[in-house]
Motif scaffolding. Structure first.
Motif, PDB file in Angstrom:
ATOM      1  N   GLU A 232      -4.570 -18.545  48.807  1.00 25.44           N
ATOM      2  CA  GLU A 232      -5.277 -17.566  49.641  1.00 25.44           C
ATOM      3  C   GLU A 232      -4.568 -16.216  49.632  1.00 25.44           C
ATOM      4  O   GLU A 232      -5.172 -15.187  49.920  1.00 25.44           O
ATOM      5  N   ARG A 233      -3.258 -16.230  49.291  1.00 24.74           N
ATOM      6  CA  ARG A 233      -2.481 -14.991  49.192  1.00 24.74           C
ATOM      7  C   ARG A 233      -2.348 -14.543  47.736  1.00 24.74           C
ATOM      8  O   ARG A 233      -1.523 -13.669  47.429  1.00 24.74           O
ATOM      9  N   ASP A 234      -3.105 -15.192  46.851  1.00 24.21           N
ATOM     10  CA  ASP A 234      -3.013 -14.908  45.415  1.00 24.21           C
ATOM     11  C   ASP A 234      -1.627 -15.244  44.873  1.00 24.21           C
ATOM     12  O   ASP A 234      -1.122 -14.579  43.958  1.00 24.21           O
ATOM     13  N   GLU A 235      -1.006 -16.283  45.439  1.00 19.50           N
ATOM     14  CA  GLU A 235       0.283 -16.758  44.953  1.00 19.50           C
ATOM     15  C   GLU A 235       0.097 -18.141  44.330  1.00 19.50           C
ATOM     16  O   GLU A 235      -0.784 -18.900  44.736  1.00 19.50           O
ATOM     17  N   VAL A 236       0.944 -18.459  43.364  1.00 14.76           N
ATOM     18  CA  VAL A 236       0.883 -19.760  42.705  1.00 14.76           C
ATOM     19  C   VAL A 236       1.971 -20.653  43.289  1.00 14.76           C
ATOM     20  O   VAL A 236       3.155 -20.329  43.236  1.00 14.76           O
ATOM     21  N   LEU A 237       1.574 -21.770  43.868  1.00 13.56           N
ATOM     22  CA  LEU A 237       2.508 -22.752  44.418  1.00 13.56           C
ATOM     23  C   LEU A 237       1.941 -24.130  44.105  1.00 13.56           C
ATOM     24  O   LEU A 237       1.476 -24.846  44.991  1.00 13.56           O
ATOM     25  N   ALA A 238       1.966 -24.475  42.830  1.00 15.12           N
ATOM     26  CA  ALA A 238       1.393 -25.750  42.397  1.00 15.12           C
ATOM     27  C   ALA A 238       2.099 -26.898  43.093  1.00 15.12           C
ATOM     28  O   ALA A 238       3.325 -26.933  43.172  1.00 15.12           O
ATOM     29  N   ARG A 239       1.324 -27.840  43.606  1.00 15.72           N
ATOM     30  CA  ARG A 239       1.928 -28.938  44.374  1.00 15.72           C
ATOM     31  C   ARG A 239       2.861 -29.785  43.519  1.00 15.72           C
ATOM     32  O   ARG A 239       3.860 -30.304  44.027  1.00 15.72           O
TER      33      ARG A 239
END
Length: 325
Positions: free
Chosen positions: A42-49
């Protein structure tokens, strides 16, 4: 003042304690890995689980951008500067028990060096810190790597390295271009790779047109026993040692880890001349029967580098051209 009471990154004295505090922050948030991934998106950040699960399972310092994205996703956005400052303190070796950071070329099986001794990269990086942003800038045209006792090594300035006459010669250490022999217009670099079946993505070693492959810059560092580590130097992410992933959706791919000791033999390669060619074959130090190749078509930009069964037939599918920049 840290938003989550009782979770203060300034209390961390080691990388192990730092990651434990990140795990605690995640638990206190009450969010699942999937929910954290969604909040970051939602913040245009990548945080792949999948990446986050790996990070919180290891005791190595995570990359700064992963820390920032995780802290924000947990709802502690105001605390990002404190988390990044604590990470940089530990990465710089400040404090009596700093650990879990890159400490130069140690071959598999060697005991860890004491904190602050032989930390690697001389005249390579300058750390620039600001609120919520940490950048590592690579400078200089050559790299000196420290061995045990603080002795520098980097191989021959030109041609093949001859660090130890008892081991086979290999390519010279330092900044290099690594190109698949079957597609010499492509270079080894990093890129986002999606898992089969839509299981998230990771930043992994891939092949791309050489004109688009920098940053990161690629370097080789060689230990006295002839084994090599392959590093990606990125102006934002910092240096990362290519590490063979052993399980999950990305099994067999190569991920740059900021901790060049955490992966043990999975971060080391035997580089040998490919018979009858000017190229090199990269064998995994974990298993001599496994070689680095590229998944996909010969000229496919973005195809991931993988460790696979060494080809018994001829050809250049697992041969790389390695030359100094």
């Amino acid at each position: 003042m840290v938003v989550s009471e009782g979770v203060n990154p300034a209390d961390a004295r080691t990388a192990h304690e730092y990651v434990a505090l990140l795990r605690e922050l995640k638990e206190r948030s009450g969010l699942t890995y999937r929910q954290l991934e969604q909040r970051a998106a939602e913040r245009d950040e990548v945080l792949a689980r999948s990446t986050l699960a790996d990070v919180l399972r290891r005791d190595a310092l995570p990359r700064a951008e992963v820390v920032a994205a995780l802290v924000r996703a947990c709802g502690a956005e105001r605390d990002v500067p404190e988390w990044l400052a604590a990470r940089e303190r530990l990465a710089a070796g400040e404090g009596p028990e700093a650990e879990g950071t890159d400490q130069g070329p140690q071959s598999p099986g060697r005991p860890p060096k004491p904190a602050g001794v032989g930390r690697g990269r001389t005249a390579l990086t300058a750390t620039v810190a600001s609120l919520g942003t940490v950048a590592l800038l690579a400078v200089g045209a050559t790299v000196l790597f420290e061995q045990d006792g603080g002795k520098p090594t980097g191989g021959a300035a030109h041609g093949e390295a001859t660090t130890n006459p008892a081991v086979a010669p290999g390519p010279a250490a330092g900044f290099s271009r690594v190109r698949p022999a079957r597609a010499p217009g492509l270079c080894l670099t990093d890129g986002e790779v999606r898992a089969d079946g839509g299981g998230g993505s990771k930043l992994l070693a891939v092949q791309r047109p050489c004109a688009e492959a920098v940053p990161p810059r690629v370097s080789l560092q060689r230990a006295d026993d002839g084994l090599y580590q392959i590093l990606f130097h990125h102006p934002v992410h910092g240096p990362g040692c290519l590490t063979v992933l052993g399980d999950g959706a990305f099994k067999g791919t190569l991920e740059p880890w900021t901790d060049c000791r955490a992966g043990g033999v999975t971060q080391w390669f035997r580089v040998e001349r490919a018979d009858g060619t000017d190229g090199w074959r990269l064998r995994s130090a974990q298993d001599d029967a496994l070689c680095v190749g590229v998944r996909g078509g010969a000229g496919e930009a973005g195809a991931a580098a993988v460790v696979e069964r060494c080809a018994e037939r001829g050809g250049d599918d697992q041969v790389f051209l390695i030359g100094r920049e």
